[in-house]
Design an enzyme around this catalytic site. Structure first.
Site, mmCIF file in Angstrom:
data_model
loop_
_atom_site.group_PDB
_atom_site.id
_atom_site.type_symbol
_atom_site.label_atom_id
_atom_site.label_comp_id
_atom_site.label_asym_id
_atom_site.label_seq_id
_atom_site.Cartn_x
_atom_site.Cartn_y
_atom_site.Cartn_z
ATOM 1 C CB ALA A 22 60.464 -51.346 -1.790
ATOM 2 N N GLY B 32 54.897 -55.788 5.291
ATOM 3 C CA GLY B 32 55.276 -54.486 4.638
ATOM 4 C C GLY B 32 56.964 -54.513 4.684
ATOM 5 C CG ASN B 33 58.980 -52.978 1.858
ATOM 6 O OD1 ASN B 33 59.366 -51.783 1.618
ATOM 7 N ND2 ASN B 33 58.061 -53.350 0.998
ATOM 8 C CG HIS B 34 63.088 -52.260 7.003
ATOM 9 N ND1 HIS B 34 62.686 -51.956 7.875
ATOM 10 C CD2 HIS B 34 63.751 -53.235 7.092
ATOM 11 C CE1 HIS B 34 62.793 -52.949 9.048
ATOM 12 N NE2 HIS B 34 63.355 -53.770 8.252
#
Ligand code: CTP
Length: 398
Positions: A274, A206-208
């Site tokens: 994102a 995943g990402n922030h």
């Protein structure tokens, strides 16, 4: 949205009146004109001095004040909307039966504007058949109901009967009475948040991304009148605007399918998600055990949603992408704009302080395919969303 709007607030005798003090402040800060009318019992719960100071208007709590008669008829005509918050069980019953033994009831009975009610009472009173009956009558009479919430009550009990929070009430008023019609009849879709690419049932890539910017843009498009579909990856963000259609997704593939479906017929598409660029070639059905000292995961590129929509785009559809860059920012953003056939691209630089993931502020530069460039200085993501939507409206259908 609330600038210059005239809001008349009726306060009755309930502990929840403390929340109305905050609400008055919020409305005034948002530029509304606020007048307050109180029942005699309400004065035990909220000070007229505080309310008149915050609202910048004299608080009305009597039909006759000194030697002067209070013109309740004109108050109901002055207002764009009348909100009765908190609405006690007693006043609710009186309103349902047309009683008029105080100034608030006189104003209510003579109001020509829409009336919104935000009840507050203890759970047993709330569930009493007579309260239910009176409430049904009030809604039948055309009043707009803001539902009570569940939580800790003044009695110490836990249950239904809490008045909605000031922010929610403010948003209810905006959503129901003060959306503009700049984008009326137009469909808009927004992608937001991260995507999670499964490695196994418990792990993911995943990402922030917090989703804050995408939610703010979706809300702003909605407040300007658009029918909005918000396709969001896993995030803790929420919206109080009930009219926004939320499509929760997890992976980039889910987001791709939802976005391609929503793009059909949309005048505006904003791709602020994102999206994970890669996903594991194979997601294990079972939890992977840590048997090896080293482990590598084979990844494959995800489908590029923005690029796909750029291919599908028809005349009249405005497609806005985002670019998060750390170096050669302008050059990279412009090449993405071109490669993905977008109409505009919003450049976020990770080099800007107080901008980007997680924080509440942002600063961006928006590039239009015509060469126009607009710099948005550091401000709240909500304010940045306002500028982005104004930019879209300026370039829509031209
Ligand atoms: N995007 C998308 N689908 C993907 C990847 C990105 O729709 N699979 C969209 C994002 O929502 C954003 C824009 O494309 O609007 C970002 O472009 P991208 O080239 O993906 O940026 P990066 O992922 O940062 O690319 P790079 O790592 O090459 O800089």
């Amino acid at each position: 949205m609330l600038k210059g709007k005239k809001i008349l607030i009726g306060i009755t005798g309930s502990i929840a009146a403390y929340k109305t003090i905050t609400l008055v402040r919020l409305l005034i800060k948002a530029g509304a004109e606020v007048k307050v009318v109180m029942t005699p019992a309400a004065r035990e719960f909220a000070s007229p001095v505080v309310l008149s100071t915050l609202s910048k208007n004299t608080v009305i709590h009597d039909l006759v004040e000194g030697d002067a008669w209070s013109n309740h008829v004109m108050l109901g005509r002055w207002a764009d909307v009348m909100l009765i918050a908190p609405l006690s069980c007693n006043t609710l019953a009186k309103m349902a039966n047309g009683l008029c033994d105080n100034v608030l009831l006189a104003v209510y009975l003579s109001a020509t504007c829409p009336v919104v009610i935000a009840p507050a009472m203890d759970e047993d009173m709330w569930h009493h058949p007579s309260t239910k009956r009176n409430l049904v009558q009030l809604v039948k009479d055309g009043n707009h109901l803001i539902e009570v919430g569940k939580g800790e009550l003044a009695s110490g009990l836990f249950g239904d009967g809490r008045m909605a929070e000031p922010e929610e009430i403010g948003q209810y008023l905006i959503e129901n009475f003060f959306r503009t019609d700049e984008l009326k009849g137009q469909k808009a879709m927004v992608t937001a948040g991260p995507t999670y690419e499964a490695i196994d049932p418990v792990r993911f890539i995943g990402n922030h991304s917090s989703g804050k910017m995408g939610f703010a843009i979706a809300e702003e498009l909605y407040l300007r009148g658009a029918d909005v579909t918000l396709i969001t990856g896993p995030t803790s963000q929420q919206t109080n605007y009930k009219g926004i259609t939320i499509k929760p997704v997890v992976s980039a593939d889910d987001m791709y399918n939802a976005a391609v479906a929503a793009f059909d017929g949309a005048a505006i598409a904003v791709m602020s998600a994102a999206v994970a660029d890669y996903k594991p070639v194979l997601a294990s059905q079972e939890k992977i055990k840590k048997k090896q000292d080293e482990w590598s995961i084979e990844l494959v590129k995800n489908k590029d949603i923005l690029h796909q929509l750029g291919q599908q785009k028809k005349k009249g559809q405005f497609l806005l992408g985002f670019a998060l860059e750390t170096n050669n920012e302008k050059e990279n953003a412009l090449s993405k704009l071109k490669a993905k056939n977008a109409d505009g691209i919003v450049l976020n630089s990770l080099n800007d302080k107080d901008a980007g993931f997680g924080v509440d502020t942002n600063t961006v530069t928006i590039f239009h395919q015509s060469g126009e460039e607009m710099k948005v200085a550091l401000k709240s993501k909500k304010e940045v969303a306002t500028d982005i939507v104004s930019f879209i409206i300026k370039h829509l259908h031209v």
